[in-house]
Design a protein around this motif. Sequence first.
Motif, PDB file in Angstrom:
ATOM      1  N   LEU A  29       0.836  -1.206   0.000  1.00  0.00           N
ATOM      2  CA  LEU A  29       0.000   0.000   0.000  1.00  0.00           C
ATOM      3  C   LEU A  29       0.872   1.259   0.000  1.00  0.00           C
ATOM      4  N   ILE A  30       1.942   1.242   0.807  1.00  0.00           N
ATOM      5  CA  ILE A  30       2.905   2.361   0.812  1.00  0.00           C
ATOM      6  C   ILE A  30       3.511   2.532  -0.577  1.00  0.00           C
ATOM      7  N   ALA A  31       3.863   1.414  -1.197  1.00  0.00           N
ATOM      8  CA  ALA A  31       4.483   1.476  -2.535  1.00  0.00           C
ATOM      9  C   ALA A  31       3.498   1.978  -3.587  1.00  0.00           C
ATOM     10  N   ARG A  32       2.220   1.678  -3.407  1.00  0.00           N
ATOM     11  CA  ARG A  32       1.232   2.081  -4.425  1.00  0.00           C
ATOM     12  C   ARG A  32       1.091   3.602  -4.519  1.00  0.00           C
ATOM     13  N   ASP A  33       1.426   4.318  -3.447  1.00  0.00           N
ATOM     14  CA  ASP A  33       1.425   5.788  -3.532  1.00  0.00           C
ATOM     15  C   ASP A  33       2.368   6.260  -4.640  1.00  0.00           C
ATOM     16  N   GLU A  34       3.502   5.592  -4.752  1.00  0.00           N
ATOM     17  CA  GLU A  34       4.517   5.984  -5.734  1.00  0.00           C
ATOM     18  C   GLU A  34       4.308   5.265  -7.074  1.00  0.00           C
ATOM     19  N   TYR A  35       3.689   4.092  -7.019  1.00  0.00           N
ATOM     20  CA  TYR A  35       3.472   3.272  -8.226  1.00  0.00           C
ATOM     21  C   TYR A  35       1.980   2.926  -8.303  1.00  0.00           C
ATOM     22  N   PRO A  36       1.159   3.856  -8.793  1.00  0.00           N
ATOM     23  CA  PRO A  36      -0.303   3.673  -8.730  1.00  0.00           C
ATOM     24  C   PRO A  36      -0.803   2.431  -9.483  1.00  0.00           C
ATOM     25  N   GLN A  37      -0.045   1.979 -10.492  1.00  0.00           N
ATOM     26  CA  GLN A  37      -0.485   0.818 -11.277  1.00  0.00           C
ATOM     27  C   GLN A  37      -0.007  -0.511 -10.668  1.00  0.00           C
ATOM     28  N   LEU A  38       0.599  -0.450  -9.502  1.00  0.00           N
ATOM     29  CA  LEU A  38       1.184  -1.630  -8.860  1.00  0.00           C
ATOM     30  C   LEU A  38       0.180  -2.789  -8.793  1.00  0.00           C
ATOM     31  N   ASP A  39       0.621  -3.966  -9.176  1.00  0.00           N
ATOM     32  CA  ASP A  39      -0.194  -5.180  -9.123  1.00  0.00           C
ATOM     33  C   ASP A  39       0.198  -5.972  -7.872  1.00  0.00           C
ATOM     34  N   ALA A  40      -0.570  -5.810  -6.817  1.00  0.00           N
ATOM     35  CA  ALA A  40      -0.236  -6.445  -5.532  1.00  0.00           C
ATOM     36  C   ALA A  40      -0.175  -7.959  -5.664  1.00  0.00           C
ATOM     37  N   ASP A  41      -1.053  -8.513  -6.483  1.00  0.00           N
ATOM     38  CA  ASP A  41      -1.114  -9.957  -6.645  1.00  0.00           C
ATOM     39  C   ASP A  41       0.204 -10.520  -7.188  1.00  0.00           C
ATOM     40  N   LEU A  42       0.817  -9.767  -8.095  1.00  0.00           N
ATOM     41  CA  LEU A  42       2.084 -10.195  -8.692  1.00  0.00           C
ATOM     42  C   LEU A  42       3.153 -10.401  -7.614  1.00  0.00           C
ATOM     43  N   TYR A  43       3.234  -9.462  -6.660  1.00  0.00           N
ATOM     44  CA  TYR A  43       4.299  -9.520  -5.648  1.00  0.00           C
ATOM     45  C   TYR A  43       3.997 -10.564  -4.583  1.00  0.00           C
ATOM     46  N   ASP A  44       2.710 -10.755  -4.269  1.00  0.00           N
ATOM     47  CA  ASP A  44       2.353 -11.843  -3.367  1.00  0.00           C
ATOM     48  C   ASP A  44       2.715 -13.188  -4.005  1.00  0.00           C
ATOM     49  N   THR A  45       2.460 -13.315  -5.298  1.00  0.00           N
ATOM     50  CA  THR A  45       2.792 -14.554  -6.015  1.00  0.00           C
ATOM     51  C   THR A  45       4.301 -14.768  -6.062  1.00  0.00           C
ATOM     52  N   MET A  46       5.041 -13.675  -6.254  1.00  0.00           N
ATOM     53  CA  MET A  46       6.505 -13.750  -6.290  1.00  0.00           C
ATOM     54  C   MET A  46       7.031 -14.244  -4.936  1.00  0.00           C
ATOM     55  N   LEU A  47       6.489 -13.692  -3.873  1.00  0.00           N
ATOM     56  CA  LEU A  47       6.900 -14.109  -2.533  1.00  0.00           C
ATOM     57  C   LEU A  47       6.539 -15.577  -2.295  1.00  0.00           C
ATOM     58  N   GLN A  48       5.330 -15.947  -2.709  1.00  0.00           N
ATOM     59  CA  GLN A  48       4.888 -17.321  -2.496  1.00  0.00           C
ATOM     60  C   GLN A  48       5.743 -18.308  -3.293  1.00  0.00           C
ATOM     61  N   SER A  49       6.266 -17.872  -4.434  1.00  0.00           N
ATOM     62  CA  SER A  49       7.138 -18.773  -5.218  1.00  0.00           C
ATOM     63  C   SER A  49       8.434 -19.067  -4.454  1.00  0.00           C
ATOM     64  N   HIS A  50       8.948 -18.079  -3.709  1.00  0.00           N
ATOM     65  CA  HIS A  50      10.110 -18.333  -2.848  1.00  0.00           C
ATOM     66  C   HIS A  50       9.752 -19.395  -1.801  1.00  0.00           C
ATOM     67  N   VAL A  51       8.557 -19.239  -1.232  1.00  0.00           N
ATOM     68  CA  VAL A  51       8.105 -20.146  -0.181  1.00  0.00           C
ATOM     69  C   VAL A  51       7.990 -21.579  -0.714  1.00  0.00           C
ATOM     70  N   GLU A  52       7.346 -21.724  -1.885  1.00  0.00           N
ATOM     71  CA  GLU A  52       7.123 -23.073  -2.428  1.00  0.00           C
ATOM     72  C   GLU A  52       8.446 -23.738  -2.802  1.00  0.00           C
ATOM     73  N   HIS A  53       9.378 -22.937  -3.317  1.00  0.00           N
ATOM     74  CA  HIS A  53      10.691 -23.493  -3.660  1.00  0.00           C
ATOM     75  C   HIS A  53      11.384 -24.065  -2.416  1.00  0.00           C
ATOM     76  N   LEU A  54      11.162 -23.411  -1.281  1.00  0.00           N
ATOM     77  CA  LEU A  54      11.870 -23.775  -0.049  1.00  0.00           C
ATOM     78  C   LEU A  54      11.171 -24.847   0.780  1.00  0.00           C
ATOM     79  N   ARG A  55       9.882 -25.065   0.527  1.00  0.00           N
ATOM     80  CA  ARG A  55       9.065 -25.829   1.485  1.00  0.00           C
ATOM     81  C   ARG A  55       9.657 -27.200   1.820  1.00  0.00           C
ATOM     82  N   ASP A  56       9.970 -28.002   0.817  1.00  0.00           N
ATOM     83  CA  ASP A  56      10.481 -29.355   1.088  1.00  0.00           C
ATOM     84  C   ASP A  56      11.800 -29.315   1.853  1.00  0.00           C
TER      85      ASP A  56
END
Length: 281
Positions: A29-56
């Motif tokens: 939300l803080i970042a969206r002030d500076e980047y109004p077109q920010l796609d929050a879903d993209l960054y949540d997915t990016m973070l989750q990809s780190h998680v899935e890679h590490l899970r096992d």
Amino acid sequence: MHQRFSLPDWTDLAGVDDRELPLLGTALLIARDEYPQLDADLYDTMLQSHVEHLRDQVDSVDQWPQKMAAINRHLFDEIGYSGDSEHYYDPRNSYINEVFERRLGNPISLALVQIEVARRLGIPLDGVSFPGHFLVRLPVDDGVLVMDPFNRGRPLDEDELRQRARPHLNGEAPDDRALFQILNPATHRAILMRVLRNLHGVYAERDDWERAARSADRLLRLQPDNADALRDRGLAYLKMGYQQGARNDLARYLQLNPDAQDSGPLRERLVELSSGSMRTN
């Protein structure tokens, strides 16, 4: 069906309990002030990809410090997140979308990535509002393991922590009790407010008063009676020529903090503002 990652609303955050305040969501939300077109879903997915890679890998070891070592190895060695030593005060280091994109950040933004990844893997990693550089901490059998996200998650021993704290404590190294207090876990609100204070400092240094005012305003959305943020927004408004806003904020600051060190000069400014004789430059 993938559920889209929704951001909180600025108008609701003051009333949200510290434990319920979404860390990643509010950082985006803080970042969206500076980047109004920010796609929050993209960054949540990016973070989750780190998680899935590490899970096992993380599930295959028992102890939290070993799990954390695997996370740090992946984030810092394999993916390449690192501290931006060359352009430390670049505002992009405080915007979490830019940290995901560039793999560069400051201590608190890198800690935020570490914390979110670790917690999604069931590891109770917390932030530490350490003087100077923000750190992270993990409970271990005999205390806490403290790590430096700006330096690839490197563990820090007690001696180094005391030395790092010394310049911020009038040259005195903290005793055990003081160090224990400094290492208390930071609340989500404290973490997000520190991000915004960093941004305010960067923009004020650059005389970018519109963004400095915005950063202070967002601080006040998280904590409406934060005296320093009221003063900072009021002074930024002065620089922008918005005298009514400056008058309201500075008056409220002095009401909350009548004995502040800067109360004398600020009272003089208020008198000038009220008499209409204030020059903004």
